[in-house]
Design a protein around this motif. Structure first.
Motif: not given
Lengths: 89, 423, 418
Positions: C214-219, C224-226, C304-306, C368-370
């Motif tokens: 639950d912490r691995a994929y955090l867009p 966020a780290a992959g 993060p960049e993406l 992020y303003d989403i």
């Protein structure tokens, strides 16, 4: 390495490993003279089967053997003919 | 955006025995062959030991050290061929909006050479099941997903429009150009750098075609091993290469005074839904693709001047496509020269469809039909005019080029002189 | 004369749900399919989590003859195709064979099958390579096998543009419908959770090394780290509206309304990334304004960049917090070419239910303003959705989906579109 003779049990086992079980009749004494295509095995299945027979029994089948042996009986005979050449004893 | 027409304004070819358009056409028009014993690795353990290899030095063709290091050979081919096509066309991509220019690259087997090589490294020569990531090259991901080929061409060209790889087995080269033409027709792009590449001459590819006995075992005569339509043919000869084109909307190409090689007048593809590698002898689905392509081109079968055949040199293919030509063109099939350049440059899988488009375009350009080399004794079941051995002077305004691939794909394209159908 | 492309059937094979209804219930319930890799021992690798389609046994679903010649991704795709056809009520034998085609996306082909044959080649010798290798691993195999299984002989294709390819395939299906095909089975299913595929993805440098599912994929999260890779995807039945009427279709999920694809400028050019342009082209193509879009399904790279590029593109087109954004792929991992077709399926199910599924586990980073839908599904009518997908190297694709009033007052008239 398998024993000296290539039997219908060997053929059935290798055919199943190589190409799965067909929906139609299986390879057994009753279908020895039924063509592979009617048993649900086409050229590709036979090529894969032929490759496995070659590796397991340490023989080389001519390119034409598989296509000129359209039935289990013909293929078993062709394989055993090669085995005899390999093991003259 | 109906009514938009698509023309080829630039050609780049990298084929065995013919790097660059000029050398490629010399090879074809002189009927020479480029097939030889495999030199890329020791082929002695394989059944088929013949291939059409390109003597390609990436340095000579302007690739830098970084590009050479990160790109698989097939990607290098695509970039070099794309640069030749762009220079030939004279298109100034900087003068159009970047997102109006696209890239499509066909490839059947992607970065096979790179994958085969790197697998050996990370698996310690096949010993490790749990392959070792510490030995992986950083660009292994680009080999893993061959869309990197389209990315490389887009970077080289500076395009920012739709980019993709089309991978429909051995029809990829036709389908890629067909897809690109559609992008221009439907208004998604104004210019597309399109074509195909493959560099499959590696042990894994040779072994997998050995396993189905699709390639020729004629190892004692490599230069004459590819014999489409000949009674003695016994399989295809693996090849490699690329061809790339500049495709433009006809009106824009005319306005800038571009040389118009040919219009992509019609294209269609069908599936045989029969077998992953097998073909039914009646040629029905290929005939259907040919009919649909002619229909889209509004061309009668009688107007086809030359057929560039798939002609792979396997028994089942040669009969299948001969049947397809008769089925789709009727009696006219017998009056039309048909030839297979695979007799000279081998079968480069996904690339060959584009290389054959290049051959077709050059046939129109020169009014010369390339021959089928090594055809001495036609198979009695292949009874068309296959232009044996020698190229033929022949008025060539309209060409039909076809392809057939594993997975059942059957594709056809009609190329025509744009002058014949003035806008 | 062009026809509208409508979706009449959905087949889903996903790490958190097998079949569309199972998947939809899981997705709205926040059920994750991400866990430690079981298909091989991942201990020696820096990344150890994946979204696996657990409990899948090809023997339960497919004829024995097909099993030895197919990679897992093809087995999953064949089952997904069966589901989609059944869901659409299509009996392919009753339809014109040249009117039906198959267009799939692939990212890496049957990589696990390929690993096995490379191992045979290099550990034992060339004569141990399978007769099936010539097609079982290649990118075109899913299209070929599906077309054979169902006798679909019309225009077909295969696109490879990494994760963006899933949308490119669906757009190509629409193009073929517009050119006159009646029915195209389209989408993507990928599966490469094998050591060789794992190493290739590790080389790509985008995998999360977290060991907590639950912490691995955090867009869009500060952490966020992959991403976590997964397997599976979705296949859709896309039909021309007239052809679907002729067939007597009574239930349509929605319409493929628009599409745009761009490619990022070459690295170092200093030019703006091209994702925003892809969204704008897709909206123009659909003839919809940004205000008419009810939800955006994000690509959600979790780099993060993406994430920044994507959040900015969404904000520029739709305004600050101008549209709900979601990424349910936090429950499945990134599925290669299967991801975007699954998002398209999810968007269509969201339209049906008036429910936007959540981006689980994520706390939106303040930069992020989403308007990211997190934690719980959000109840709101969904009439139009945008799905985004990006592929490594710079591929950007956007698809616009639109609801369709199929059985409404304008019965029998395909212009009964909301």
């Amino acid at each position: 390495m398998a024993s000296g003779e290539f039997t219908i049990e060997d053929l059935r086992r290798i055919l199943h490993e190589a190409a799965g079980e067909s929906d139609g009749a299986d390879v057994d004494v009753g279908t020895m003279d039924t063509e592979f295509i009617d048993l649900g095995y086409e050229s590709l299945a036979l090529l894969e089967t032929g490759g496995r027979i070659e590796r397991e029994f340490g023989i080389t089948l001519d390119d034409s053997t598989l296509f000129e042996s359209p039935t289990p009986r013909a293929l078993i005979e062709a394989v055993n003919a090669r085995l005899t050449v390999r093991e003259p004893s | 955006m109906t009514g938009r027409r698509v023309v080829i304004t630039g050609v780049g070819v990298l084929a065995p025995g013919g790097i660059g358009v000029k050398n490629f056409w010399s090879l074809l028009s002189e009927g020479r062959t480029s097939t030889r014993e495999i030199t890329f690795f020791d082929p002695s353990a394989f059944r088929s030991r013949v291939a059409a290899e390109a003597d390609f030095d990436p340095w000579e063709h302007g690739l830098g050290p970084q590009e050479i290091r990160r790109m698989d050979r097939a990607a290098q081919f695509a970039v070099v061929a794309a640069r030749e096509a762009m220079a030939d066309s004279g298109v100034e991509l900087s003068e159009i909006e970047p997102h109006r220019a696209g890239v499509t690259v066909g490839s059947a087997v992607g970065a096979t050479m790179g994958l085969d090589r790197e697998y050996r490294v990370v698996s310690d020569g096949g010993r490790l099941d749990l392959v070792d990531h510490r030995y992986a090259v950083p660009h292994l991901y680009d080999y893993f997903v061959p869309s990197s080929f389209a990315a490389e061409v887009a970077w080289a060209a500076g395009t920012e429009g739709p980019a993709t790889v089309i991978s429909t087995g051995c029809t990829s080269g036709l389908d890629s150009v067909g897809y690109a033409a559609e992008l221009i027709r439907d208004g998604s792009a104004d210019v597309v750098i399109a074509g195909a590449t493959d560099a499959p001459i590696s042990p894994i590819t040779v072994a997998c075609f050995d396993a189905i006995k699709a390639t020729t075992p004629r190892n004692d005569d490599p230069a004459h091993a590819s014999r489409p339509f000949d009674r003695t043919r016994n399989g295809f000869v693996l090849g490699e290469g690329a061809a790339m084109f500049v495709l433009e909307e006809l009106g824009a190409a005319r306005r800038r005074g571009a040389h118009l090689y040919a219009e992509i007048a019609g294209y269609a593809s069908r599936c045989n839904a029969f077998h992953m590698t097998g073909l039914r002898p009646d040629g029905r689905e290929m005939a259907e693709a040919i009919r649909a392509a002619l229909d889209e081109a509004r061309t009668d079968p009688e107007d086809v001047d030359y057929i560039n055949a798939h002609g792979s040199g396997t028994k089942q293919n040669d009969r299948h496509e001969t049947a397809a030509f008769k089925r789709s063109l009727g009696e006219h099939a017998r009056r039309t020269p048909v030839s297979s350049i695979k007799s000279m440059v081998g079968h480069s899988l996904g690339a060959i469809g584009s290389i054959e488009i290049a051959a077709s375009v050059l046939a129109m350009e020169n009014n010369v039909v390339p021959p089928t080399a090594n055809l001495h004794e036609p198979d009695p079941e292949c009874d068309l005019d296959y232009v044996p051995l020698t190229a033929r002077d022949w008025r060539t305004d309209t060409v039909l080029t076809v392809g057939s691939g594993f997975g059942g794909f059957q594709s056809a394209m009609v190329l025509a002189r744009p002058e014949r159908n003035p806008a | 004369m062009t026809s509208r492309a409508v979706v009449t059937g959905i087949g889903v094979v996903s790490p958190n749900g097998f079949g569309a209804e199972d998947y939809w219930a899981a997705t709205c319930g926040g059920k994750s399919g991400i866990d430690r890799v079981t298909r091989f021992d991942p201990s020696r690798y820096p990344a150890r989590l994946a979204g696996e389609v657990s409990g899948f046994s090809a023997q339960d679903h497919l004829p024995s003859r097909l099993i030895p010649q197919t990679d897992r991704m093809t087995q999953l795709a064949l089952v997904g195709a069966d589901h989609a056809l059944a869901d659409a009520g299509v009996s392919t034998g009753d339809l014109p064979e040249f009117g039906m085609g198959v267009v799939t996306a692939s990212s890496c082909g049957g990589f696990e099958f390929g690993q096995g044959e490379l191992r045979n080649l290099w550990s034992k010798g060339g004569q141990y390579v399978s007769a099936y290798q010539s097609f079982a691993w290649f990118y075109a195999v899913n299209t070929g096998q599906i077309s054979i299984r169902h006798g679909m002989r019309g225009p077909s294709g295969v696109l490879v543009s990494d994760q963006a390819g899933g949308l490119d395939a669906i757009a190509q299906a629409r193009r073929l419908i517009r050119k006159g095909s009646d029915l195209i089975l389209s989408g993507g299913v990928d599966a490469s959770i094998c050591p060789w595929g794992w190493v290739a993805q590790l080389a790509g440098g985008r995998l999360s090394t977290s060991e907590q599912p639950d912490r691995a994929y955090l867009p869009f999260d500060t952490d966020a780290a992959g991403h976590v890779p997964g397997e599976g995807g979705a296949l859709l039945i896309i039909e021309g509206a007239e052809a679907a009427r002729r067939r007597g279709v009574t239930r349509v999920y929605g319409e493929i309304g628009g599409y745009g694809a761009t490619f990022d400028p070459r690295p170092g050019s200093g030019r703006e990334p091209a994702l925003r342009k892809a969204i704008e082209i897709a909206l123009d193509d659909a003839e919809l304004s940004p205000e008419e879009i009810d939800v955006v399904f994000a690509d959600a790279a979790a780099i993060p960049e993406l994430d920044r590029v994507e959040a900015m593109a969404i904000t520029e087109v739709f305004g600050c917090r101008g549209v709900p954004v979601t990424a349910p792929k936090t429950m499945t991992g990134r599925l290669g070419s299967g991801a975007a077709p699954l998002d398209v399926a999810t968007a269509l199910l969201a339209m049906r239910s008036g429910l936007i599924p959540p981006t689980t586990n994520v706390t939106l980073a303040p930069e992020y303003d989403i308007d990211l839908v997190t934690t719980l599904p959000r109840r709101t009518p969904v009439h139009a959705a945008v799905v985004l997908a990006r592929g490594q190297g710079g591929f950007n694709s956007a698809v616009v989906l639109r609801s369709i009033d199929w059985n409404g007052p304008k019965e029998g008239n395909e212009h009964g579109i909301r």
